[in-house]
Design a protein around this motif. Sequence first.
Motif: not given
Length: 545
Positions: A8-14, A45-51, A239-240, A270-283
């Motif tokens: 498991q690699i924990w993705i931390y979005d900032t 799994p992790f979303i940094e919301g701000g300060w 990974v942030q 990193c994320i559920p395998a079935e969700n990887l196909g959403q990556l382009t749309q989310v980008s």
Amino acid sequence: MSPNTSNQIWIYDTTLRDGAQREGLCLSLEDKLRIARQLDELGVPFIEGGWPGANPKDVQFFWKLQEQPLRQAEVAAFCSTRRPGIKAAEDSLLQAILAAGTRWVTIFGKSWDLHVIESLKTSLEENLAMIRDTIEYLRSQGRRVIYDAEHWFDGYKHNPEYALQTLKTAIDAGAEWLVFCDTNGGTLPSEITTIVEEVVEALPELKGDFPQMGIHTHNDSDTAVANALAGVLAGVKMVQGTMNGYGERCGNANLCSLIPNLQLKLGFDCIPAENLGQLTQVSRFVSEVANLAPDEHSPFVGLSAFAHKGGIHVSAVERNPATYEHIQPETVGNRRRIVISDQAGLSNVLAKARTFGIDLDKQNPACRQILERLKVLENQGYQFEAAEASFELLMREALGQRQKFYELKGFQVHCDIVACDSDSICVPYALATIKVSVNNQDILEAAEGNGPVAALDAALRKALVNFYPVIADFELTDYKVRILDGNTGTAAKTRVLVESSNGLQRWTTVGVSTNILEASYQAVVEGLEYGLTLHSSAKVALASS
């Protein structure tokens, strides 16, 4: 969230904090909430919301998420260690962090003695006390702590003994994650590997379950993604990064590249395998909300990431996509595109026809006609790789399949400056008159606009909307002008690209002329025509189903 899982690699979005520091990027409260929910649905799994406490918007963001929590993601509040000379329990910054109500808190502290002395203007011993006091206080309040070691790699290279002391202090105080930050973005992958391995040897605690290591990289040397991957291969588990690599200066590590590289190439979860196909749309969603044009050449998710232009490439990809594609585009929610240009061969034309739902055989004489017409027009300045709607109309015309919704008889545009205020700010004014024929009936209409193109567009819509009411749903969403031969001055040839939308689909049309109004007119007219073609095709498909 336990970091024990070996794969498991924990993705931390900032994106909402560090990404929002990009020059020219400004997110409203609603923007931040919409992006957070998209990231949550993606499975980050992790979303940094701000300060919290830094500005009212970030305070409100955490309040909103308390009222309507995310589905699965942990939201982290971000803050610095306490200020020099006071107790953590008395620091108002930390009180705002606690009020945010998050289970996880990310605290950054100084690793580089230069920053301690020059930026904080305090002693090395006080900096260690700030790290310890802050983390212990937050732990006493029931918070779990991620410790971001700011300027870690620079600090370690200049004074490794002190840098390691800061980490040991954070471990002893109860931090569950130690994140190595390449804050200036100047470290190279080989250095990342060496330093992370040396830290693991120096701190035996890192070989157990807690704490675990993470990495946070910036892109100032264009190595942010490579540096993050190097960190993972050296043993880090978090990974942030940010969506689309947004961030201050040159940006942060791009999660749109990191996630598929880690998951598809290196076999990490990193994320559920079935969700990887959403990556382009989310980008694309994030770029739309941020009001920034998507990077069409971005790896994995860019419009051109799986675009094939050379005839030899197209022919090979048609037989076996693996010849020129490193992954299947659909895996990350993207698609293969066959680009039409003056470098195209028959294979491009045939492949492109199939994407339009046209079954075209290479023996069909129209095939050669389309190719020759394409090369003549591109020599004149047309660009069909960026205007696929115009190319489809060209192709259908050669095949006798282009539906004639109306016939254009001509137009006139009158421009003027109607008023200037006391600050010498003048208001532009344009009046367009257009004549079209629909079902052998001539219609003459006029409309005003704040510019000639707006007036032309309004007049054409006004003339046609009674015959084709769906036009009211069409919207001009983008307008680009490029001078093709600037050395000819004001007589230069101009290419205009117009993007239109019906709310569900987007399409781009092109016009070229030495007269910018004529070029705009061509692109706007074809934009409306293509929208009507889509509507007509949809009606036929509905009727036959």
